[in-house]
Design an enzyme around this catalytic site. Sequence first.
Site, PDB file in Angstrom:
ATOM      1  N   GLU A  59      36.617  -4.602  20.204  1.00  0.00           N
ATOM      2  CA  GLU A  59      36.366  -3.160  20.039  1.00  0.00           C
ATOM      3  C   GLU A  59      37.869  -2.886  19.894  1.00  0.00           C
ATOM      4  OE1 GLU A  59      32.132  -1.056  20.135  1.00  0.00           O
ATOM      5  OE2 GLU A  59      33.907  -0.254  22.009  1.00  0.00           O
ATOM      6  N   ARG A 116      27.307  -9.425  23.500  1.00  0.00           N
ATOM      7  CA  ARG A 116      25.898  -8.658  22.096  1.00  0.00           C
ATOM      8  C   ARG A 116      25.754  -8.803  21.365  1.00  0.00           C
ATOM      9  NH1 ARG A 116      24.986  -2.605  21.431  1.00  0.00           N
ATOM     10  NH2 ARG A 116      27.223  -2.162  23.124  1.00  0.00           N
TER      11      ARG A 116
HETATM   12  P1  ADP Z   1      32.684   3.092  26.377  1.00  0.00           P
HETATM   13  O1  ADP Z   1      31.831   1.241  26.994  1.00  0.00           O
HETATM   14  O2  ADP Z   1      31.857   3.875  26.893  1.00  0.00           O
HETATM   15  O3  ADP Z   1      32.163   2.928  24.592  1.00  0.00           O
HETATM   16  P2  ADP Z   1      35.242   2.674  25.213  1.00  0.00           P
HETATM   17  O4  ADP Z   1      36.353   1.401  25.778  1.00  0.00           O
HETATM   18  O5  ADP Z   1      34.436   1.457  24.065  1.00  0.00           O
HETATM   19  O6  ADP Z   1      33.895   2.603  26.421  1.00  0.00           O
HETATM   20  O7  ADP Z   1      35.196   3.665  24.624  1.00  0.00           O
HETATM   21  C1  ADP Z   1      34.897   4.414  23.344  1.00  0.00           C
HETATM   22  C2  ADP Z   1      35.151   5.026  22.732  1.00  0.00           C
HETATM   23  O8  ADP Z   1      36.414   6.385  23.748  1.00  0.00           O
HETATM   24  C3  ADP Z   1      35.911   4.841  21.683  1.00  0.00           C
HETATM   25  O9  ADP Z   1      35.822   4.963  20.363  1.00  0.00           O
HETATM   26  C4  ADP Z   1      37.199   6.070  21.228  1.00  0.00           C
HETATM   27  O10 ADP Z   1      36.606   7.326  20.800  1.00  0.00           O
HETATM   28  C5  ADP Z   1      37.174   6.331  22.927  1.00  0.00           C
HETATM   29  N1  ADP Z   1      38.707   6.253  23.823  1.00  0.00           N
HETATM   30  C6  ADP Z   1      38.277   5.065  24.211  1.00  0.00           C
HETATM   31  N2  ADP Z   1      39.723   4.640  24.646  1.00  0.00           N
HETATM   32  C7  ADP Z   1      40.817   5.233  24.525  1.00  0.00           C
HETATM   33  C8  ADP Z   1      41.923   5.696  23.882  1.00  0.00           C
HETATM   34  N3  ADP Z   1      42.833   5.092  25.032  1.00  0.00           N
HETATM   35  N4  ADP Z   1      42.649   6.544  23.389  1.00  0.00           N
HETATM   36  C9  ADP Z   1      41.634   7.653  22.622  1.00  0.00           C
HETATM   37  N5  ADP Z   1      40.560   7.087  22.687  1.00  0.00           N
HETATM   38  C10 ADP Z   1      40.268   6.470  23.393  1.00  0.00           C
END
Ligand code: ADP
Length: 447
Positions: free
Chosen positions: A275, A291
């Site tokens: 991602e 997964r």
């Molecule tokens: P989780 O595992 O809880 O889903 P993620 O790291 O995949 O966490 O992030 C989920 C969502 O949070 C991303 O799709 C985005 O919308 C937001 N997000 C995460 N990291 C950032 C960042 N550094 N800056 C801005 N938004 C973020």
Amino acid sequence: MFKKLLIANRGEIALRIHRACKEMGIKTVAIHSTADADAMHVRLADEAVCVGPASSKDSYLNVHAILSAAIITGAEAIHPGYGFLSENAKFAEMVEEHGITFVGPSSKHIKAMGDKITAKQVVEKAGIPVVPGSAGSVDSVDDAKKIAKEFGLPVLIKATAGGGGRGMQVVREMSELEELYKRARQEAGSYFSNDTVYIEKFLDDPRHIEIQVIADKHGNVCHLGERDCSLQRRNQKVLEESPSPVINQEVRDEIGMIVANAIKDIGYSSVGTVEFLYENGQFFFIEMNTRLQVEHPVTELVYNIDLVQEMIKIAYGDKLSITQDQIKPQGHAIEFRINAEDPETFMPSPGTILLHHAPGGYGVRVDSALYTGYSIPPYYDSMISKVIIFGKSRDICIKRAKSALSEYVIDGVKTSIPLHTRLLEDPTVLTGDYTIKWLEADFLANK
Ligand code: ADP
């Protein structure tokens, strides 16, 4: 090939796996809680075992009961689906220790990617660009202040064990850093039983773009382009599409190859999703999901591949049946997540389905475990169905989606169908010109 496979999940994904197995001549074993005795996945499977009471922790997360079910029924493999035990390294390890094949990556890779700090370090070393931020954990308020000064506000404090978009804190002012840092650690501790946090630059207005990979146990890796999941509410995806309206083939090839090479480098096998946040033409890694994902069908339609069957074949030890040069996207697909919830307040709406009539026709796929008379239990995730639309172009997909969603009848509970219908009328959605903030900050705020 395996003769019998246990599906350690419920709902639409249990059915999706069951159907893949049927086509492959594999017998299926369903597991279920007492609350799911009448569920569709239990009805369709060749065998079913009750693994505990309603609460997930006593049933779908009950490792000992699930392993016993596999042993008693003679299942040679366990597919975990998504959620529940799908990213539990200990479970994968226990499955293998019992001589059963875990349909997924090795427990070593699940563990490395499940810890977001380690994941960032591993992928960065393998050449994937990451969001700038702390090199590792941030263990004190003073360290947090130093990092925030180094990278500049705003920053995001995240839990290394995080998931489901929970427990993140955006810091916009130095004066609020201490309080938000403490809150982030406290929330991480209570949600994930691990209060380790790290800090990264908060990207103000990115899109969420993820790359699907598929890798066998013989070192063959392919990427299957991107999914755009920028329409989000509370950091959770509302609808997903492939290809992204903003990625062309050149960019796709470039990031896809970076990801595929990294996946090969770290020796990963199975399906997986890397991602990214995408801002000003640059990709920044946020996490890897080891997964099958909820949104995998859009990739299946655009790349004409059955990801679940591939995943099972890979687990069995088969080589990938495709090579990168045979992989070309064709057409467009959009997935609409249908939740049993109030489309205005987003409050869950469990209950009995008085009438279920799913849409159909050319380019319309419905992945769901609903049926008329089914009672949606209040104990589990509110996602009850996925409508996946395929068409030659994004424009055709949108028109087809409007028609399909207008046909969909789910009487007895509130659903998110009206939200999707409204989204499809919005000029911003039609142009595809939005970022992860848009749905909440603009669309829902101004309705
Ligand atoms: P989780 O595992 O809880 O889903 P993620 O790291 O995949 O966490 O992030 C989920 C969502 O949070 C991303 O799709 C985005 O919308 C937001 N997000 C995460 N990291 C950032 C960042 N550094 N800056 C801005 N938004 C973020």
